[in-house]
Design a protein around this motif. Structure first.
Motif, short mmCIF file in Angstrom:
data_model
loop_
_atom_site.label_atom_id
_atom_site.label_comp_id
_atom_site.label_asym_id
_atom_site.label_seq_id
_atom_site.Cartn_x
_atom_site.Cartn_y
_atom_site.Cartn_z
N GLY A 293 0.79 -1.20 -0.32
CA GLY A 293 -0.07 0.01 0.01
C GLY A 293 0.94 1.19 -0.05
O GLY A 293 2.13 1.17 -0.04
N TRP A 294 0.19 2.33 0.07
CA TRP A 294 0.91 3.66 0.04
C TRP A 294 0.26 4.49 1.13
O TRP A 294 -1.15 4.42 1.26
CB TRP A 294 0.31 4.42 -1.25
N TYR A 295 1.39 4.99 1.87
CA TYR A 295 0.80 6.17 2.84
C TYR A 295 1.25 7.36 2.49
O TYR A 295 2.25 7.56 1.66
CB TYR A 295 1.55 5.54 4.20
N ARG A 296 1.03 8.43 2.99
CA ARG A 296 1.33 9.85 2.96
C ARG A 296 1.60 10.49 4.14
O ARG A 296 0.94 10.32 5.08
CB ARG A 296 0.83 10.64 1.69
N GLN A 297 2.62 11.43 4.32
CA GLN A 297 2.77 12.42 5.37
C GLN A 297 3.29 13.71 4.84
O GLN A 297 4.23 13.86 4.30
CB GLN A 297 3.68 11.93 6.31
N ALA A 298 2.28 14.62 5.10
CA ALA A 298 2.51 16.02 5.15
C ALA A 298 3.24 16.68 6.29
O ALA A 298 3.06 16.36 7.29
CB ALA A 298 1.32 16.70 4.54
N PRO A 299 3.81 17.80 6.23
CA PRO A 299 4.69 18.24 7.35
C PRO A 299 3.75 18.77 8.53
O PRO A 299 2.60 19.49 7.97
CB PRO A 299 5.31 19.85 6.56
N GLY A 300 3.85 18.45 9.38
CA GLY A 300 3.05 18.78 10.76
C GLY A 300 1.95 17.78 10.74
O GLY A 300 1.17 18.09 11.63
N LYS A 301 1.85 16.84 9.81
CA LYS A 301 0.51 15.97 10.06
C LYS A 301 1.03 14.48 10.24
O LYS A 301 2.03 14.03 10.05
CB LYS A 301 -0.18 15.96 8.64
N GLN A 302 -0.12 13.68 10.65
CA GLN A 302 0.02 12.42 10.69
C GLN A 302 0.39 11.50 9.38
O GLN A 302 -0.33 11.80 8.55
CB GLN A 302 -0.80 11.71 11.79
N ARG A 303 0.91 10.45 9.46
CA ARG A 303 1.07 9.73 8.32
C ARG A 303 0.02 8.90 8.44
O ARG A 303 -0.81 8.50 9.18
CB ARG A 303 2.21 8.44 8.49
N GLU A 304 -0.71 8.87 7.00
CA GLU A 304 -2.29 8.38 6.71
C GLU A 304 -2.21 7.43 5.79
O GLU A 304 -1.35 7.40 4.72
CB GLU A 304 -3.18 9.48 6.50
N LEU A 305 -3.06 6.53 5.69
CA LEU A 305 -3.01 5.77 4.57
C LEU A 305 -3.76 6.28 3.51
O LEU A 305 -4.97 6.87 3.63
CB LEU A 305 -4.01 4.02 5.11
N VAL A 306 -3.28 6.06 2.10
CA VAL A 306 -3.74 6.64 0.95
C VAL A 306 -4.54 5.37 0.21
O VAL A 306 -5.77 5.63 -0.24
CB VAL A 306 -2.78 7.32 0.06
N ALA A 307 -3.92 4.37 0.08
CA ALA A 307 -4.50 2.99 -0.56
C ALA A 307 -3.76 1.95 -0.36
O ALA A 307 -2.55 2.14 -0.18
CB ALA A 307 -4.56 3.45 -2.16
N ALA A 308 -4.46 0.75 -0.55
CA ALA A 308 -3.92 -0.63 0.21
C ALA A 308 -4.31 -1.43 -1.09
O ALA A 308 -5.51 -1.45 -1.39
CB ALA A 308 -4.02 -0.81 1.37
N TYR A 309 -3.46 -2.59 -1.13
CA TYR A 309 -3.83 -3.58 -2.20
C TYR A 309 -3.44 -4.94 -1.44
O TYR A 309 -2.28 -5.05 -1.33
CB TYR A 309 -3.31 -3.51 -3.43
N ALA A 310 -4.44 -5.96 -1.07
CA ALA A 310 -4.28 -6.88 -0.56
C ALA A 310 -3.85 -8.21 -1.39
O ALA A 310 -4.18 -7.74 -2.58
CB ALA A 310 -5.38 -7.46 0.28
N SER A 311 -3.28 -9.13 -1.28
CA SER A 311 -3.08 -10.13 -2.07
C SER A 311 -4.28 -10.70 -2.66
O SER A 311 -4.06 -11.20 -3.93
CB SER A 311 -2.08 -11.27 -1.41
N GLY A 312 -5.25 -10.63 -2.06
CA GLY A 312 -6.32 -11.19 -2.56
C GLY A 312 -7.30 -10.33 -3.59
O GLY A 312 -8.09 -10.77 -4.26
N GLY A 313 -6.82 -9.09 -3.80
CA GLY A 313 -7.23 -8.38 -4.91
C GLY A 313 -8.06 -7.22 -4.11
O GLY A 313 -8.46 -6.34 -5.10
N SER A 314 -8.43 -7.24 -2.88
CA SER A 314 -9.31 -6.22 -2.44
C SER A 314 -8.43 -4.96 -2.24
O SER A 314 -7.09 -4.88 -2.06
CB SER A 314 -9.75 -6.64 -1.04
N THR A 315 -9.02 -3.80 -2.27
CA THR A 315 -8.54 -2.57 -2.56
C THR A 315 -9.14 -1.53 -1.35
O THR A 315 -10.52 -1.71 -1.12
CB THR A 315 -8.30 -1.72 -3.61
N ASN A 316 -8.68 -0.68 -0.82
CA ASN A 316 -9.23 0.34 -0.18
C ASN A 316 -8.45 1.80 -0.37
O ASN A 316 -7.45 1.89 -0.52
CB ASN A 316 -9.50 -0.08 1.36
N TYR A 317 -9.33 2.78 -0.06
CA TYR A 317 -8.66 4.16 -0.32
C TYR A 317 -9.16 5.06 0.67
O TYR A 317 -10.17 4.80 1.32
CB TYR A 317 -9.31 4.67 -1.74
N ALA A 318 -8.32 5.97 0.95
CA ALA A 318 -8.73 7.06 1.89
C ALA A 318 -9.71 7.99 1.16
O ALA A 318 -10.03 8.10 0.07
CB ALA A 318 -7.58 8.19 2.10
#
Length: 120
Positions: free
Chosen positions: A35-60
Motif C-alpha cells: 500500500g501507499w501512505y503519505r505524510q505532510a509536514p506537521g501531519k500524521q502519516r495516513e493510509l492512501v490506498a492498499a492492495y491485498a494479495s487477494g485483490g481487495s483495495t481500499n482508499y482514503a
C-alpha cells in the motif's frame, strides 16, 4: 531482508497526474499486502490506498475517484496512479508492505518515500 524502493514523485500543477511505483526486493516467502501512505509536514502519516494479495483495495476518502492502486503480484510491485492532483495531496508518499519472511514470520516494511508536490 526486504527492501522497498519508490519512484515517480515530482512537482506538478493542480489537475495534473503522477504515477508512483514501488518495487519489493529481497528474500521473503510472500507479500501479503502492499500500500501507499503519505505524510505532510506537521501531519500524521495516513493510509492512501492498499492492495491485498487477494485483490481487495481500499482508499482514503480524500482520494477516492482520483487515485487508483494496482499491483503486479508476479513482480512484487505496486503502483499508484494519481489523477486530478490537488495541493492538499502534497506529501511524502511511502510504500508499505506486509511481508511473510517465512511461513511463520511476518514483517512490516517501509520505503524511504518519494516527494509529491502539487502547486496551485
Amino acid at each position: 531482508q526486504v527492501q522497498l524502493v519508490e519512484s515517480g514523485g515530482g512537482l506538478v500543477q493542480a489537475g495534473e497526474s503522477l504515477r508512483l511505483s514501488c518495487a519489493a526486493s529481497g528474500r521473503f516467502f510472500s507479500v501479503n499486502r502492499m500500500g501507499w501512505y503519505r505524510q505532510a509536514p506537521g501531519k500524521q502519516r495516513e493510509l492512501v490506498a492498499a492492495y491485498a494479495s487477494g485483490g481487495s483495495t481500499n482508499y482514503a476518502d480524500s482520494v477516492k475517484g482520483r487515485f487508483t492502486i494496482s499491483r503486479d503480484n508476479t513482480k512484487n510491485e505496486v503502483y499508484l496512479q494519481m489523477n486530478s492532483l490537488k495541493p492538499g495531496d502534497t506529501a511524502v508518499y511511502y510504500c508499505n508492505a506486509k511481508v511473510m519472511t517465512s511461513l511463520v514470520d511476518i514483517g512490516d516494511y517501509w520505503g524511504r518515500g518519494t516527494q509529491v508536490t502539487v502547486s496551485s
